[in-house]
Scaffold this motif. Structure first.
Motif, PDB file in Angstrom:
ATOM      1  N   ILE A 307      32.616  37.870  41.232  1.00  0.00           N
ATOM      2  CA  ILE A 307      32.544  37.907  42.689  1.00  0.00           C
ATOM      3  C   ILE A 307      32.893  39.324  43.136  1.00  0.00           C
ATOM      4  CG2 ILE A 307      33.501  37.004  44.836  1.00  0.00           C
ATOM      5  CD1 ILE A 307      34.107  34.419  43.370  1.00  0.00           C
ATOM      6  N   GLY A 308      31.994  39.928  43.899  1.00  0.00           N
ATOM      7  CA  GLY A 308      32.174  41.311  44.303  1.00  0.00           C
ATOM      8  C   GLY A 308      32.905  41.451  45.620  1.00  0.00           C
ATOM      9  N   THR A 309      33.071  42.699  46.030  1.00  0.00           N
ATOM     10  CA  THR A 309      33.682  42.975  47.321  1.00  0.00           C
ATOM     11  C   THR A 309      32.675  42.702  48.435  1.00  0.00           C
ATOM     12  OG1 THR A 309      32.998  45.279  47.139  1.00  0.00           O
ATOM     13  CG2 THR A 309      35.196  44.727  46.360  1.00  0.00           C
ATOM     14  N   GLY A 310      33.160  42.726  49.664  1.00  0.00           N
ATOM     15  CA  GLY A 310      32.252  42.562  50.792  1.00  0.00           C
ATOM     16  C   GLY A 310      31.954  41.126  51.160  1.00  0.00           C
ATOM     17  N   GLY A 311      32.827  40.191  50.792  1.00  0.00           N
ATOM     18  CA  GLY A 311      32.665  38.823  51.272  1.00  0.00           C
ATOM     19  C   GLY A 311      32.027  37.851  50.301  1.00  0.00           C
ATOM     20  N   GLY A 312      31.912  38.201  49.010  1.00  0.00           N
ATOM     21  CA  GLY A 312      31.367  37.262  48.038  1.00  0.00           C
ATOM     22  C   GLY A 312      32.280  36.066  47.826  1.00  0.00           C
ATOM     23  N   TYR A 313      31.697  34.912  47.452  1.00  0.00           N
ATOM     24  CA  TYR A 313      32.511  33.716  47.229  1.00  0.00           C
ATOM     25  C   TYR A 313      31.724  32.646  46.489  1.00  0.00           C
ATOM     26  CZ  TYR A 313      29.959  32.047  51.374  1.00  0.00           C
ATOM     27  OH  TYR A 313      28.973  31.709  52.265  1.00  0.00           O
ATOM     28  N   ASP A 336      43.206  48.692  33.476  1.00  0.00           N
ATOM     29  CA  ASP A 336      44.314  48.182  34.285  1.00  0.00           C
ATOM     30  C   ASP A 336      44.042  48.270  35.778  1.00  0.00           C
ATOM     31  OD1 ASP A 336      46.099  47.456  32.186  1.00  0.00           O
ATOM     32  OD2 ASP A 336      46.481  49.585  31.834  1.00  0.00           O
ATOM     33  N   VAL A 337      42.767  48.239  36.184  1.00  0.00           N
ATOM     34  CA  VAL A 337      42.418  48.228  37.604  1.00  0.00           C
ATOM     35  C   VAL A 337      42.612  46.808  38.131  1.00  0.00           C
ATOM     36  CG1 VAL A 337      40.654  48.729  39.327  1.00  0.00           C
ATOM     37  CG2 VAL A 337      40.747  50.062  37.208  1.00  0.00           C
ATOM     38  N   ALA A 338      43.480  46.643  39.114  1.00  0.00           N
ATOM     39  CA  ALA A 338      43.916  45.308  39.526  1.00  0.00           C
ATOM     40  C   ALA A 338      42.997  44.703  40.590  1.00  0.00           C
ATOM     41  CB  ALA A 338      45.343  45.354  40.058  1.00  0.00           C
ATOM     42  N   THR A 339      42.922  43.382  40.549  1.00  0.00           N
ATOM     43  CA  THR A 339      42.291  42.605  41.609  1.00  0.00           C
ATOM     44  C   THR A 339      43.117  41.346  41.829  1.00  0.00           C
ATOM     45  OG1 THR A 339      40.222  41.604  42.383  1.00  0.00           O
ATOM     46  CG2 THR A 339      40.747  41.328  40.062  1.00  0.00           C
ATOM     47  N   ARG A 340      42.726  40.539  42.803  1.00  0.00           N
ATOM     48  CA  ARG A 340      43.418  39.280  43.091  1.00  0.00           C
ATOM     49  C   ARG A 340      42.399  38.245  43.538  1.00  0.00           C
ATOM     50  NH1 ARG A 340      46.471  43.279  45.029  1.00  0.00           N
ATOM     51  NH2 ARG A 340      45.332  43.265  46.995  1.00  0.00           N
ATOM     52  N   ALA A 341      42.708  36.984  43.303  1.00  0.00           N
ATOM     53  CA  ALA A 341      41.863  35.884  43.761  1.00  0.00           C
ATOM     54  C   ALA A 341      42.498  35.215  44.968  1.00  0.00           C
ATOM     55  CB  ALA A 341      41.662  34.856  42.645  1.00  0.00           C
ATOM     56  N   LEU A 342      41.653  34.832  45.921  1.00  0.00           N
ATOM     57  CA  LEU A 342      42.096  34.099  47.110  1.00  0.00           C
ATOM     58  C   LEU A 342      41.351  32.774  47.161  1.00  0.00           C
ATOM     59  CD1 LEU A 342      43.521  33.867  49.897  1.00  0.00           C
ATOM     60  CD2 LEU A 342      41.533  35.051  50.879  1.00  0.00           C
ATOM     61  N   ILE A 343      42.082  31.692  47.336  1.00  0.00           N
ATOM     62  CA  ILE A 343      41.486  30.365  47.517  1.00  0.00           C
ATOM     63  C   ILE A 343      41.711  29.940  48.957  1.00  0.00           C
ATOM     64  CG2 ILE A 343      41.493  27.943  46.814  1.00  0.00           C
ATOM     65  CD1 ILE A 343      42.367  28.766  44.078  1.00  0.00           C
ATOM     66  N   GLN A 344      40.633  29.539  49.612  1.00  0.00           N
ATOM     67  CA  GLN A 344      40.707  29.047  50.980  1.00  0.00           C
ATOM     68  C   GLN A 344      40.248  27.590  51.040  1.00  0.00           C
ATOM     69  OE1 GLN A 344      38.168  31.948  53.065  1.00  0.00           O
ATOM     70  NE2 GLN A 344      40.015  32.923  53.851  1.00  0.00           N
ATOM     71  N   TYR A 345      40.619  26.905  52.128  1.00  0.00           N
ATOM     72  CA  TYR A 345      40.185  25.525  52.322  1.00  0.00           C
ATOM     73  C   TYR A 345      39.705  25.336  53.758  1.00  0.00           C
ATOM     74  CZ  TYR A 345      44.421  24.433  54.971  1.00  0.00           C
ATOM     75  OH  TYR A 345      45.404  24.400  55.920  1.00  0.00           O
ATOM     76  N   ALA A 389      41.219  42.395  50.872  1.00  0.00           N
ATOM     77  CA  ALA A 389      41.863  43.705  50.955  1.00  0.00           C
ATOM     78  C   ALA A 389      41.342  44.662  49.892  1.00  0.00           C
ATOM     79  CB  ALA A 389      43.382  43.561  50.828  1.00  0.00           C
ATOM     80  N   ILE A 390      40.734  44.122  48.843  1.00  0.00           N
ATOM     81  CA  ILE A 390      40.159  44.970  47.794  1.00  0.00           C
ATOM     82  C   ILE A 390      38.713  45.258  48.200  1.00  0.00           C
ATOM     83  CG2 ILE A 390      39.504  45.092  45.361  1.00  0.00           C
ATOM     84  CD1 ILE A 390      41.884  43.216  44.821  1.00  0.00           C
ATOM     85  N   THR A 391      38.477  46.439  48.690  1.00  0.00           N
ATOM     86  CA  THR A 391      37.178  46.757  49.292  1.00  0.00           C
ATOM     87  C   THR A 391      36.254  47.526  48.369  1.00  0.00           C
ATOM     88  OG1 THR A 391      38.132  48.762  50.273  1.00  0.00           O
ATOM     89  CG2 THR A 391      38.129  46.752  51.612  1.00  0.00           C
ATOM     90  N   LYS A 392      36.751  48.038  47.257  1.00  0.00           N
ATOM     91  CA  LYS A 392      35.874  48.754  46.335  1.00  0.00           C
ATOM     92  C   LYS A 392      36.552  48.872  44.976  1.00  0.00           C
ATOM     93  CE  LYS A 392      37.552  53.346  47.725  1.00  0.00           C
ATOM     94  NZ  LYS A 392      37.160  54.675  48.203  1.00  0.00           N
ATOM     95  N   GLY A 393      35.745  49.181  43.971  1.00  0.00           N
ATOM     96  CA  GLY A 393      36.284  49.548  42.671  1.00  0.00           C
ATOM     97  C   GLY A 393      36.542  48.421  41.709  1.00  0.00           C
ATOM     98  N   ASN A 394      36.317  47.173  42.110  1.00  0.00           N
ATOM     99  CA  ASN A 394      36.578  46.092  41.168  1.00  0.00           C
ATOM    100  C   ASN A 394      35.850  44.831  41.598  1.00  0.00           C
ATOM    101  OD1 ASN A 394      37.623  44.914  38.889  1.00  0.00           O
ATOM    102  ND2 ASN A 394      39.745  45.436  39.337  1.00  0.00           N
TER     103      ASN A 394
END
Length: 588
Positions: A307-313, A336-345, A389-394
């Motif tokens: 899943i990329g940046t810019g609103g993918g899901y 070691d470039v960090a990312t995070r996952a967000l789960i919404q409901y 919040a992660i807008t580029k690079g991962n």
């Protein structure tokens, strides 16, 4: 004879220890009425005795040497008790930093071993695998920084299949003075997991732990079982060997390509009982044959979803309830470039998405398995994405996505929305497909397209042999038409406007006019279902001239997913104009 009696005794011990690791069996067994045989007591052993002084004994979650920075990881120890021999017990580290060369500290007249581990104040944790029982926990703790005087140590426990609960908190740690915390009473005689964390409410810096030990007994089931077949709704590995094991499709019905970022939205379906559940993909990439990765020493399945940046899901439909979400996570970028996952409901019957949970930082070197239990007892839809919040690079890489729960007995009725409301007056939104440039208003182009984002989904409309006259005004007999029109060549020359597939088409309102002086026109609306090869005529307008705009209004066009196409009737050989186009219905 003595050896025979000893074998019988050991067999009895083994049987009662196995009962302690069972979910439902009683600990006391009646042999005959009136006589109760108490359970055999298995003596506790030292399960863990950690000094954090040897970096070679600790690995990141991806199996790499543990770095000198905060990371996720684990270590394994082979332990035995009176019944279970040679059990490999895993202990998981979340947002910890290993400092094997840190000098020991003095506490109660003695000095600890060299070496310590730091736990992040908010997210750090040391978590054991499943133990048969725990009788004693001992550790030496201190604030990692002299500037902090508020840290506490928290011991948490979780029964097999249950949730984490706070068992005890240490006194507040003072400065960097070490404190020996010993819990030597019987903590739990049933199978449990144990976790040590910092008191989040009281901490602002890392918690340092020296000389950590734990005594108890072992259990043959060191990890929770996998998905339960009776309530597993989704178990996705995103693997496809080319023989259609799993069917992933783009929004136009074509195969969802593998290994490249797809500009089309996609979906796949799973049939549960008599219900077909549709899962939407947006801004995603599927690597069907991606190699497995190792997380805490366990391999994932092949294949992954990125899943990329810019609103993918990835979005799951409304389910009756969700008891568990489990997924393996990594970063799409190596290192070691960090990312995070967000789960919404989203609650059933609503359109508002709310945050459910955010993962810790994940890197390709430190992937993680993320498990959420007791997600919702009410009907909800679920959406998983990369932290906005992660807008580029991962990118976020997902392996082995499992959702357990039950389907909704009354599937959600989709609400009709405005899918398209075009005025053809803003040249900037149109793209010449061949060149990627904006069109001018004087030229017919072989192919144009424009995108509209509707409820987070990108809908692409295609125009063939068209010209966007953004400044053209309608005639006096406008019938609601406004400035700006689309000019289409006749059908023989390829003039057409094609929409993407919609879920349901409730209504269409379109303004039609003959575009050439002294000429007449008729418009045809055509439909094409999912998987269909040919367009089918749905309706045709009355004849129109260049002096009066026809307002063409159609209701209840289709309850099934269809794409739409507007063309000029083949009997008319001049140009046709479209001033306004409004479509209402549901997303596919």
């Amino acid at each position: 004879m003595k050896n025979y009696i000893k074998d019988i005794y050991l067999l009895i011990i083994f049987l009662f220890a196995a009962m302690a690791c069972s979910d439902n069996e009683e600990l006391i067994k009646k042999d005959e009425p009136g006589e109760v045989i108490p359970p055999v007591v298995v003596e506790p052993v030292t399960v863990l005795d950690e000094h954090f002084d040897d970096k070679n004994k600790y690995l990141t979650s991806g199996g790499q040497p543990f770095p000198s920075s905060f990371s996720n990881g684990y270590f394994e120890r082979v332990v035995s008790d009176e019944v279970i021999q040679g059990l490999s017990l895993k202990v998981f580290l979340t947002q910890c930093q290993l400092e094997p060369d840190a000098p020991g500290v003095s506490v109660n007249g003695t000095t600890t071993s060299d070496g310590r581990i730091l736990l992040d104040a908010n997210t750090g944790a040391i978590e054991t695998g499943l133990l048969g029982s725990v009788s004693k926990v001992s550790l030496v703790a201190a604030n990692a920084s002299a500037n902090n005087t508020g840290t506490k140590v928290v011991l948490m426990i979780k029964a097999k299949g249950g949730n984490w609960e706070v068992y005890a908190k240490s006194p507040v740690l003072s400065g960097t003075n070490a404190y020996e915390w010993v819990l030597d009473r019987k903590i739990m005689k049933y199978p449990i997991y144990v976790k040590v964390v910092a008191d989040e409410a009281a901490s602002s810096t890392a918690l340092a732990i020296y000389d950590f030990s734990l005594e108890g007994t072992l259990c043959e089931s060191p990890v929770d079982p996998g998905p339960s077949p009776e309530n597993t709704l989704f178990n996705e590995g995103f693997y496809n060997d080319g023989e259609g094991i799993k069917i992933f499709k783009a929004s136009d019905g074509s195969a969802f390509p593998g290994g490249t970022w797809n500009t089309k939205d996609g979906h796949f379906e799973r049939t549960i009982g008599e219900q077909t559940l549709k899962v939407q993909l947006h801004g995603c990439r599927i690597d069907y044959t991606e190699n497995r990765i190792s997380i805490y020493g366990e391999s994932t399945s092949k294949g992954r979803l990125q899943i990329g940046t810019g609103g993918g899901y990835i979005e799951f439909p409304v389910l009756g309830s969700i008891s568990k979400i489990s997924l393996a996570l990594s970063a799409g970028t190596a290192g070691d470039v960090a990312t995070r996952a967000l789960i919404q409901y989203r609650d059933k019957g609503t359109t508002d998405w709310k945050d459910l949970a955010m993962s810790e930082d994940i890197t390709a070197n430190s992937p993680m398995k993320w498990v959420l239990n007791d997600v919702s007892a009410n009907p909800v839809a679920i959406r998983i994405m990369q932290d906005p919040a992660i807008t580029k690079g991962n990118s976020l890489a997902i392996y082995d996505l499992v959702i357990e729960g039950v389907t909704d007995l009354l599937p959600e009725e989709a609400v009709d929305i405005t899918l398209m409301d075009e005025r053809f007056r803003d040249l900037a939104i149109y793209v010449v497909t061949e060149t990627g440039q904006a069109p001018d208003r004087y030229t017919f182009y072989e192919k144009l397209h424009y995108d509209r984002v509707v409820e987070g989904r990108t809908l692409r409309t295609k125009i063939y042999q068209g010209r966007v006259q953004n400044t053209t005004q309608p005639p006096a007999n406008a019938n609601g038409a406004t400035q700006g029109r689309l000019l289409l060549k006749n059908f023989a020359d390829g003039g057409a406007l094609e929409t993407p597939i919609f879920g349901r088409v409730k209504s269409i309102v379109v303004k039609i006019i003959a575009a050439d002086t002294g000429q007449k026109s008729k418009a045809i609306l055509q439909t094409k279902g999912v998987g269909d090869e040919e367009w089918t005529d749905y309706a045709v307008t009355d004849e129109v001239d260049e002096t009066t705009v026809l307002s063409w209004e159609l209701e209840n066009v289709s309850d099934e997913p269809v794409a739409l196409r507007i063309i000029q009737h083949p009997d008319y050989t001049h140009n046709m104009g479209i001033y306004n186009l409004t479509i209402e219905g549901t997303l596919y």
